[in-house]
Design a protein around this motif. Sequence first.
Motif, PDB file in Angstrom:
ATOM      1  N   THR A  77       0.829  -1.150   0.293  1.00 32.19           N
ATOM      2  CA  THR A  77      -0.315  -0.337  -0.354  1.00 32.19           C
ATOM      3  C   THR A  77       1.129   1.121   0.012  1.00 32.19           C
ATOM      4  OG1 THR A  77      -2.168  -0.833   0.960  1.00 32.19           O
ATOM      5  CG2 THR A  77      -2.018   1.242   1.435  1.00 32.19           C
ATOM      6  N   THR A 100      -7.896  -4.847   0.583  1.00 31.30           N
ATOM      7  CA  THR A 100      -8.022  -4.103   1.451  1.00 31.30           C
ATOM      8  C   THR A 100      -7.554  -2.663   1.447  1.00 31.30           C
ATOM      9  OG1 THR A 100      -6.746  -6.071   2.528  1.00 31.30           O
ATOM     10  CG2 THR A 100      -6.853  -4.137   3.785  1.00 31.30           C
ATOM     11  N   THR A 101      -7.020  -2.681   0.268  1.00 32.00           N
ATOM     12  CA  THR A 101      -6.943  -1.237  -0.268  1.00 32.00           C
ATOM     13  C   THR A 101      -7.249  -0.473  -1.748  1.00 32.00           C
ATOM     14  OG1 THR A 101      -5.107  -1.158  -0.534  1.00 32.00           O
ATOM     15  CG2 THR A 101      -5.443  -0.989   1.729  1.00 32.00           C
ATOM     16  N   TYR A 104      -9.315   2.567  -2.049  1.00 27.44           N
ATOM     17  CA  TYR A 104      -8.950   3.578  -2.309  1.00 27.44           C
ATOM     18  C   TYR A 104      -8.008   4.048  -3.134  1.00 27.44           C
ATOM     19  CZ  TYR A 104      -5.046   7.289   0.528  1.00 27.44           C
ATOM     20  OH  TYR A 104      -4.632   8.111   0.877  1.00 27.44           O
ATOM     21  N   SER A 299     -16.301  -8.375   1.980  1.00 25.93           N
ATOM     22  CA  SER A 299     -14.631  -7.561   2.145  1.00 25.93           C
ATOM     23  C   SER A 299     -14.210  -9.114   2.974  1.00 25.93           C
ATOM     24  CB  SER A 299     -14.600  -6.922   3.594  1.00 25.93           C
ATOM     25  OG  SER A 299     -13.800  -7.060   4.614  1.00 25.93           O
ATOM     26  N   PRO A 338     -10.585  -6.536   8.390  1.00 30.78           N
ATOM     27  CA  PRO A 338     -10.353  -6.957   7.382  1.00 30.78           C
ATOM     28  C   PRO A 338      -8.796  -7.325   7.836  1.00 30.78           C
ATOM     29  CG  PRO A 338     -10.553  -4.496   6.356  1.00 30.78           C
ATOM     30  CD  PRO A 338     -10.903  -4.678   8.197  1.00 30.78           C
ATOM     31  N   LEU A 341      -5.049  -6.301   7.105  1.00 31.10           N
ATOM     32  CA  LEU A 341      -5.208  -5.023   8.349  1.00 31.10           C
ATOM     33  C   LEU A 341      -4.037  -6.090   9.720  1.00 31.10           C
ATOM     34  CD1 LEU A 341      -7.628  -2.241   8.304  1.00 31.10           C
ATOM     35  CD2 LEU A 341      -5.287  -2.467   6.936  1.00 31.10           C
ATOM     36  N   ALA A 369      -2.804   2.023   5.348  1.00 35.06           N
ATOM     37  CA  ALA A 369      -3.047   0.762   4.426  1.00 35.06           C
ATOM     38  C   ALA A 369      -4.700   0.821   5.744  1.00 35.06           C
ATOM     39  CB  ALA A 369      -3.044  -0.528   5.051  1.00 35.06           C
ATOM     40  N   TRP A 373      -8.708   2.127   4.438  1.00 37.96           N
ATOM     41  CA  TRP A 373      -9.831   1.489   4.646  1.00 37.96           C
ATOM     42  C   TRP A 373     -10.915   2.117   4.942  1.00 37.96           C
ATOM     43  CZ3 TRP A 373     -11.972  -2.890   3.127  1.00 37.96           C
ATOM     44  CH2 TRP A 373     -12.479  -3.367   3.945  1.00 37.96           C
ATOM     45  N   THR A 376     -12.674   4.426   2.788  1.00 37.86           N
ATOM     46  CA  THR A 376     -13.547   3.325   1.881  1.00 37.86           C
ATOM     47  C   THR A 376     -14.304   2.963   2.346  1.00 37.86           C
ATOM     48  OG1 THR A 376     -11.244   2.648   1.037  1.00 37.86           O
ATOM     49  CG2 THR A 376     -12.825   1.079   0.757  1.00 37.86           C
ATOM     50  N   THR A 377     -14.740   2.417   3.498  1.00 35.72           N
ATOM     51  CA  THR A 377     -15.764   2.715   4.201  1.00 35.72           C
ATOM     52  C   THR A 377     -16.325   3.557   4.904  1.00 35.72           C
ATOM     53  OG1 THR A 377     -13.997   1.460   6.255  1.00 35.72           O
ATOM     54  CG2 THR A 377     -15.024  -0.279   4.782  1.00 35.72           C
TER      55      THR A 377
END
Length: 384
Positions: A77, A100-101, A104, A299, A338, A341, A369, A373, A376-377
């Motif tokens: 990342t 995971t990333t 993003y 996820s 996740p 992470l 990372a 996350w 993103t969420t």
Amino acid sequence: MNNITRVGIVGTGLIGKGIALEVEKQSELKLSTVLTRRDISTMNEYPFREALTNSVDELIGNCELVVECSGDVIYGTEVIDQAIKASLPVVTMNAELQVTTGSYFAKRGFITEAEGDQPGCLASLHENVLEMGFKPLVYGNIKGFLKLDPVLEDMEYFSKRNGVRLDMTTSFTDGTKVQVEQVLVANGLGAGIAVEGLLAPSSDDLNETGAELAEEANRLGYPISEFVLAPKAPPGVFITAEHDSRQKDALRYFKMGDGPYYTILQNFHLCHLEVVKTIKRVINGGGVLLNNGEDPTLSVAAITKRTLQPGEKVDKGIGSFQVRGEAVRLATNKNHVPIGLLVNAVMKRQVEEGEIVTFDDVELPESLALTAWLETTNKAPVNI
């Protein structure tokens, strides 16, 4: 881009070295730099030692496209962030990072997964079947063996025999890898899942199992991403789809069966040998093959293999003997961590065997990372 595109690679393991060997064969590509965290003075057996560097800046400054295959979510990342900021296209063979990333970065620049691993192969097959007029209902991954809680001794044996890292061997065996792959496929191709953890039916006949899964997809009202346990099947991917009923007689003549569901099998995936196809796709303007999408719906949560105690450290969740990964819906698992992470994490409270690890259960170190996350969420910052 120039007629000869300089390619930088992140990673010097089995996959990274294999990609380097294939890139160097191509007349329109040049291997420029290979980023490694290893001590270069000890890497005399690496085939392109003059290309090695420990400097991210040197990698970024000497290439026009980056291939990330480090197998490390946190480190990968950080490197991709620098590449995206430099407006470089990024090709990954790192499904764990993508789920995971990846989203993003999908909002910030060009990132795509490559052909070779099952997600990229399914995305390529998806394009092919659409061109032939099929309507995909099942995006299928074929797995020959599954053991949710393998023992260390067995994993050490197979790791050594196959020349693959212990954590990777374990994640292949306990299902984490295939759960990650099918979540990436679902997020990237606009599919869903039938159940959390996936159905994972056993199969001696892919046509029959594909049809059963297609029936489930039709019942649900959307295409599904799945895997089958089929020890006798080839190590490839498949799509089960419908077609225009007016083509039924032709499809029967083409040995595709009587329908209404048709299974199209690709009976191989050749990992790093296929990555060059995606590199060429990108430099020729072919666009994204597959990424995690800007707004993922799925996820991969960390499910405990045994009870975890307060103060216990999880060095790396993926491929560990503490947790395994399982596909979950974001809408109903908003507080899950996740599995990508779970690196240098410390448990804050006891989590029983078989439970999902949440942000309330664990202390995570700060990282890009984690920040990616949370963005993103759309989660508020947590106490890290």
